[in-house]
Design a protein around this motif. Structure first.
Motif, PDB file in Angstrom:
ATOM      1  N   THR A 146      28.784  38.064  41.428  1.00  8.62           N
ATOM      2  CA  THR A 146      29.058  36.661  40.839  1.00  8.62           C
ATOM      3  C   THR A 146      29.688  35.708  41.440  1.00  8.62           C
ATOM      4  N   LEU A 147      30.679  36.097  42.131  1.00 10.38           N
ATOM      5  CA  LEU A 147      31.633  35.253  42.983  1.00 10.38           C
ATOM      6  C   LEU A 147      31.132  35.175  44.532  1.00 10.38           C
ATOM      7  N   LYS A 148      29.972  35.609  44.738  1.00 10.15           N
ATOM      8  CA  LYS A 148      29.405  35.639  46.047  1.00 10.15           C
ATOM      9  C   LYS A 148      29.798  34.638  47.005  1.00 10.15           C
ATOM     10  N   GLU A 149      29.773  33.362  46.761  1.00 10.31           N
ATOM     11  CA  GLU A 149      29.887  31.946  47.556  1.00 10.31           C
ATOM     12  C   GLU A 149      31.538  32.023  47.479  1.00 10.31           C
ATOM     13  N   GLU A 150      32.309  32.168  46.568  1.00  8.47           N
ATOM     14  CA  GLU A 150      33.769  32.056  46.753  1.00  8.47           C
ATOM     15  C   GLU A 150      34.238  33.110  47.609  1.00  8.47           C
ATOM     16  N   ILE A 151      34.021  34.353  47.379  1.00  9.89           N
ATOM     17  CA  ILE A 151      34.441  35.552  48.268  1.00  9.89           C
ATOM     18  C   ILE A 151      33.992  35.190  49.653  1.00  9.89           C
ATOM     19  N   ALA A 152      33.158  34.707  49.933  1.00  8.31           N
ATOM     20  CA  ALA A 152      32.646  34.324  51.510  1.00  8.31           C
ATOM     21  C   ALA A 152      33.794  33.523  51.878  1.00  8.31           C
ATOM     22  N   THR A 153      34.504  32.744  51.259  1.00  4.70           N
ATOM     23  CA  THR A 153      35.604  31.841  51.879  1.00  4.70           C
ATOM     24  C   THR A 153      36.963  32.342  51.806  1.00  4.70           C
ATOM     25  N   ILE A 154      37.093  33.386  51.377  1.00  4.69           N
ATOM     26  CA  ILE A 154      38.491  33.998  51.337  1.00  4.69           C
ATOM     27  C   ILE A 154      38.665  35.206  52.092  1.00  4.69           C
ATOM     28  N   HIS A 155      39.916  35.527  52.379  1.00  2.09           N
ATOM     29  CA  HIS A 155      40.207  36.935  53.245  1.00  2.09           C
ATOM     30  C   HIS A 155      40.258  38.059  52.517  1.00  2.09           C
ATOM     31  N   ALA A 156      40.884  38.071  51.469  1.00  3.56           N
ATOM     32  CA  ALA A 156      40.937  39.251  50.695  1.00  3.56           C
ATOM     33  C   ALA A 156      40.708  39.194  49.276  1.00  3.56           C
ATOM     34  N   TRP A 157      40.089  40.114  48.733  1.00  4.02           N
ATOM     35  CA  TRP A 157      39.590  40.258  47.363  1.00  4.02           C
ATOM     36  C   TRP A 157      39.745  41.647  46.640  1.00  4.02           C
ATOM     37  N   THR A 158      40.505  41.629  45.432  1.00  6.46           N
ATOM     38  CA  THR A 158      40.655  42.882  45.114  1.00  6.46           C
ATOM     39  C   THR A 158      40.655  42.799  43.284  1.00  6.46           C
ATOM     40  N   PRO A 159      39.126  43.400  42.923  1.00  4.57           N
ATOM     41  CA  PRO A 159      39.131  43.307  41.402  1.00  4.57           C
ATOM     42  C   PRO A 159      39.510  44.519  40.913  1.00  4.57           C
ATOM     43  N   LYS A 160      40.017  44.563  39.567  1.00  9.05           N
ATOM     44  CA  LYS A 160      40.292  45.696  38.870  1.00  9.05           C
ATOM     45  C   LYS A 160      39.408  45.360  37.576  1.00  9.05           C
ATOM     46  N   CYS A 161      38.627  46.309  37.307  1.00  9.02           N
ATOM     47  CA  CYS A 161      37.527  45.957  36.257  1.00  9.02           C
ATOM     48  C   CYS A 161      37.729  46.831  35.015  1.00  9.02           C
ATOM     49  N   PHE A 162      37.921  46.426  33.897  1.00 15.15           N
ATOM     50  CA  PHE A 162      38.071  47.105  32.666  1.00 15.15           C
ATOM     51  C   PHE A 162      37.173  46.908  31.524  1.00 15.15           C
ATOM     52  N   THR A 163      36.580  47.690  30.725  1.00 16.23           N
ATOM     53  CA  THR A 163      35.669  47.060  29.560  1.00 16.23           C
ATOM     54  C   THR A 163      37.149  46.905  28.499  1.00 16.23           C
ATOM     55  N   PRO A 164      36.704  46.122  27.489  1.00 17.32           N
ATOM     56  CA  PRO A 164      37.770  45.849  26.289  1.00 17.32           C
ATOM     57  C   PRO A 164      38.638  47.143  25.849  1.00 17.32           C
ATOM     58  N   GLU A 165      37.726  48.251  25.403  1.00 20.43           N
ATOM     59  CA  GLU A 165      38.419  49.383  25.000  1.00 20.43           C
ATOM     60  C   GLU A 165      39.384  49.887  26.201  1.00 20.43           C
ATOM     61  N   GLU A 166      39.164  49.848  27.432  1.00 17.95           N
ATOM     62  CA  GLU A 166      39.880  50.374  28.501  1.00 17.95           C
ATOM     63  C   GLU A 166      41.021  49.588  28.712  1.00 17.95           C
ATOM     64  N   TRP A 167      40.842  48.215  28.386  1.00 18.37           N
ATOM     65  CA  TRP A 167      42.127  47.497  28.726  1.00 18.37           C
ATOM     66  C   TRP A 167      42.904  47.430  27.541  1.00 18.37           C
ATOM     67  N   GLU A 168      42.464  47.815  26.157  1.00 17.95           N
ATOM     68  CA  GLU A 168      43.309  48.032  25.136  1.00 17.95           C
ATOM     69  C   GLU A 168      44.205  49.177  25.070  1.00 17.95           C
ATOM     70  N   LYS A 169      43.920  50.097  26.086  1.00 20.42           N
ATOM     71  CA  LYS A 169      44.695  51.386  26.182  1.00 20.42           C
ATOM     72  C   LYS A 169      45.567  51.130  27.369  1.00 20.42           C
ATOM     73  N   LYS A 170      45.004  50.527  28.398  1.00 20.36           N
ATOM     74  CA  LYS A 170      45.710  50.230  29.784  1.00 20.36           C
ATOM     75  C   LYS A 170      46.821  48.927  29.573  1.00 20.36           C
ATOM     76  N   LYS A 171      46.506  47.964  29.048  1.00 23.54           N
ATOM     77  CA  LYS A 171      47.340  46.722  29.312  1.00 23.54           C
ATOM     78  C   LYS A 171      48.890  46.678  28.844  1.00 23.54           C
ATOM     79  N   PRO A 172      49.444  45.970  29.568  1.00 26.62           N
ATOM     80  CA  PRO A 172      51.096  45.985  29.652  1.00 26.62           C
ATOM     81  C   PRO A 172      51.241  45.824  28.038  1.00 26.62           C
ATOM     82  N   ALA A 173      52.552  46.422  27.596  1.00 26.65           N
ATOM     83  CA  ALA A 173      53.032  46.068  26.388  1.00 26.65           C
ATOM     84  C   ALA A 173      53.584  44.585  25.915  1.00 26.65           C
TER      85      ALA A 173
END
Length: 100
Positions: free
Chosen positions: A73-100
């Motif tokens: 999805t971000l192919k063009e954008e990632i090509a121009t930056i040095h480092a990219w670290t995605p952390k991907c969650f479903t809405p259900e996973e995020w509800e359990k993990k998100k900070p309070a």
């Protein structure tokens, strides 16, 4: 940060057009992400980003498949930056993990 660094950071972002906001907008538009939090870890020069991305499109996908989806999805954008670290969650996973 020195003035020189600020000037260089502004110039880099101006020439690439890559900012946390542009990345976030693209992810929300193309992946239907309900939550995107992007941190510029490069001190403002737009060369190193870490992202938390929540999307229903990640459901039933492995971590690798999620990263591949985001990276394509971000192919063009990632090509121009040095480092990219995605952390991907479903809405259900995020509800359990998100900070309070």
């Amino acid at each position: 940060m020195s003035a020189r660094t600020d000037t260089e950071a502004d110039a880099t972002q101006a020439t690439t057009g890559i900012t946390p906001d542009t990345l976030s907008t693209t992810l929300k538009d193309k992946l239907g992400a309900s939550h995107v939090d992007i941190q510029d870890l490069s001190g403002g020069c737009g060369q190193m980003f870490e992202a938390v991305i929540v999307s229903p499109q990640f459901t039933k996908k492995t971590t690798l498949a999620r990263h591949r989806l985001v990276n394509s999805t971000l192919k063009e954008e990632i090509a121009t930056i040095h480092a990219w670290t995605p952390k991907c969650f479903t809405p259900e996973e995020w509800e359990k993990k998100k900070p309070a």
